[in-house]
Write a protein that holds these residues in place. Structure first.
Motif, short mmCIF file in Angstrom:
data_model
loop_
_atom_site.label_atom_id
_atom_site.label_comp_id
_atom_site.label_asym_id
_atom_site.label_seq_id
_atom_site.Cartn_x
_atom_site.Cartn_y
_atom_site.Cartn_z
N GLY A 60 0.79 -1.23 0.00
CA GLY A 60 0.00 0.00 0.00
C GLY A 60 0.82 1.28 0.00
N PRO A 61 1.85 1.39 0.86
CA PRO A 61 2.65 2.62 0.90
C PRO A 61 3.49 2.84 -0.36
N TYR A 62 3.58 1.84 -1.22
CA TYR A 62 4.44 1.94 -2.40
C TYR A 62 3.68 2.31 -3.68
N TRP A 63 2.36 2.44 -3.58
CA TRP A 63 1.60 2.90 -4.75
C TRP A 63 1.87 4.38 -4.99
N ASP A 64 2.00 4.77 -6.25
CA ASP A 64 2.09 6.19 -6.58
C ASP A 64 0.77 6.87 -6.23
N ALA A 65 0.84 8.15 -5.97
CA ALA A 65 -0.36 8.90 -5.59
C ALA A 65 -1.44 8.82 -6.67
N GLU A 66 -1.01 8.70 -7.94
CA GLU A 66 -1.96 8.67 -9.05
C GLU A 66 -2.86 7.44 -9.03
N ARG A 67 -2.46 6.42 -8.29
CA ARG A 67 -3.25 5.19 -8.23
C ARG A 67 -4.66 5.44 -7.72
N LYS A 68 -4.84 6.53 -6.97
CA LYS A 68 -6.16 6.81 -6.39
C LYS A 68 -7.23 6.94 -7.46
N TYR A 69 -6.84 7.41 -8.65
CA TYR A 69 -7.84 7.57 -9.72
C TYR A 69 -8.40 6.22 -10.16
N LEU A 70 -7.58 5.18 -10.13
CA LEU A 70 -8.07 3.84 -10.45
C LEU A 70 -8.93 3.30 -9.31
N ASP A 71 -8.49 3.54 -8.08
CA ASP A 71 -9.29 3.11 -6.94
C ASP A 71 -10.66 3.78 -6.93
N ALA B 39 3.51 -0.91 -7.68
CA ALA B 39 3.85 -0.90 -6.25
C ALA B 39 4.70 -2.11 -5.87
N THR B 40 4.45 -3.25 -6.52
CA THR B 40 5.30 -4.42 -6.28
C THR B 40 6.73 -4.12 -6.69
N GLN B 41 6.88 -3.49 -7.85
CA GLN B 41 8.21 -3.17 -8.34
C GLN B 41 8.88 -2.09 -7.49
N HIS B 42 8.10 -1.12 -7.02
CA HIS B 42 8.67 -0.10 -6.13
C HIS B 42 9.17 -0.73 -4.83
N TYR B 43 8.42 -1.68 -4.30
CA TYR B 43 8.82 -2.38 -3.08
C TYR B 43 10.14 -3.13 -3.31
N ILE B 44 10.23 -3.84 -4.43
CA ILE B 44 11.45 -4.58 -4.75
C ILE B 44 12.65 -3.64 -4.85
#
Length: 244
Positions: free
Chosen positions: A152-163, A201-206
């Motif tokens: 969750g903390p690794y999603w870009d802010a723009e992800r909110k538009y999809l949510d 977000a998975t890739q950001h975490y990695i």
């Protein structure tokens, strides 16, 4: 626009879900003339390929050459590297312009200014996408924890538009209220993991932690997946508009 997908372009091409033909057929039904279309941020070219069945010529642009190297080839699709907000096309060139699962990354003001420049006066503009999938209740608990808490903390802010199902994006067009669509698949466990690994977000975490967050749920998710029906359902997002 952020380029979150170049390094896993091959996996993106392999594991990202396709849009159903019914959705594309429905969208194209609003287009009067089917001469030339444009798919922006085309990624692996899946929407461009589907549009190529209807249009004489389809242009498909992306900022990632690596994505285009993995795109679906077709005789009437022309792939080019270009940014969504600053294309090389002529004024009023396209009968249809699409952008799938990417509009949330754009600078909205400059992007829509470009759409108004290159779309024909009677053309159609469409935003497509898909939200967070659902599956059996047992696996859903594991996946929702992964989505919201682990990465969750690794999603870009723009992800909110999809949510928010693209309902809150700026959309400065005369909107055509679209019918609802969903997409159904039956996935192997490998396909499920492959898709989860394409998440930004998975890739950001990695990148941040030098380890794969899927390792934290892998065994539990595998057991859950193998004892259930392996079906997934994606809510499809579609907004269609004409120039004001």
């Amino acid at each position: 626009m952020k380029d979150n997908f170049s390094k896993q372009a091959a996996e993106y091409s392999k594991f990202r879900p396709q849009y159903p033909d019914e959705l594309i057929d429905y969208l194209v039904s609003f287009v009067k003339k089917k001469s030339i279309a444009l798919d922006i941020a085309t990624g692996n070219g899946q929407v461009a390929q589907k549009l190529s069945r209807f249009f004489e010529t389809v242009y498909a642009i992306d900022i990632s050459q690596n994505q285009l190297d993995n795109a679906i080839p077709s005789d009437n699709i022309i792939y080019k590297v270009a940014a969504a907000e600053n294309t090389f096309f002529k004024n009023q060139e396209f009968d249809l312009i699409t952008v799938a699962q990417a509009v949330h990354w754009f600078d909205f003001d400059s992007f829509y200014k470009e759409i108004y420049r290159i779309l024909k006066p009677d053309g159609i503009f469409a935003v497509l996408g898909y939200g967070l999938f659902s599956t059996n209740s047992d696996s859903d608990k594991i996946l929702r924890n992964f989505y919201h808490n682990i990465i969750g903390p690794y999603w870009d802010a723009e992800r909110k538009y999809l949510d928010e199902n693209y309902k809150t994006i700026p959309f400065p067009f005369d909107e055509i209220v679209a019918e609802p669509f969903v997409n159904h698949f039956t996935w192997t466990f490998e396909e499920l993991i492959g898709y989860l690994e394409t998440w930004s977000a998975t890739q950001h975490y990695i990148s941040k932690n030098n380890k794969n967050p899927l390792d934290l749920i892998y065994d539990e998710l595998k057991i859950s997946w193998q004892k259930n029906d392996k079906k997934v359902t994606f809510p499809l997002l579609l907004r269609i508009g004409k120039l004001k």
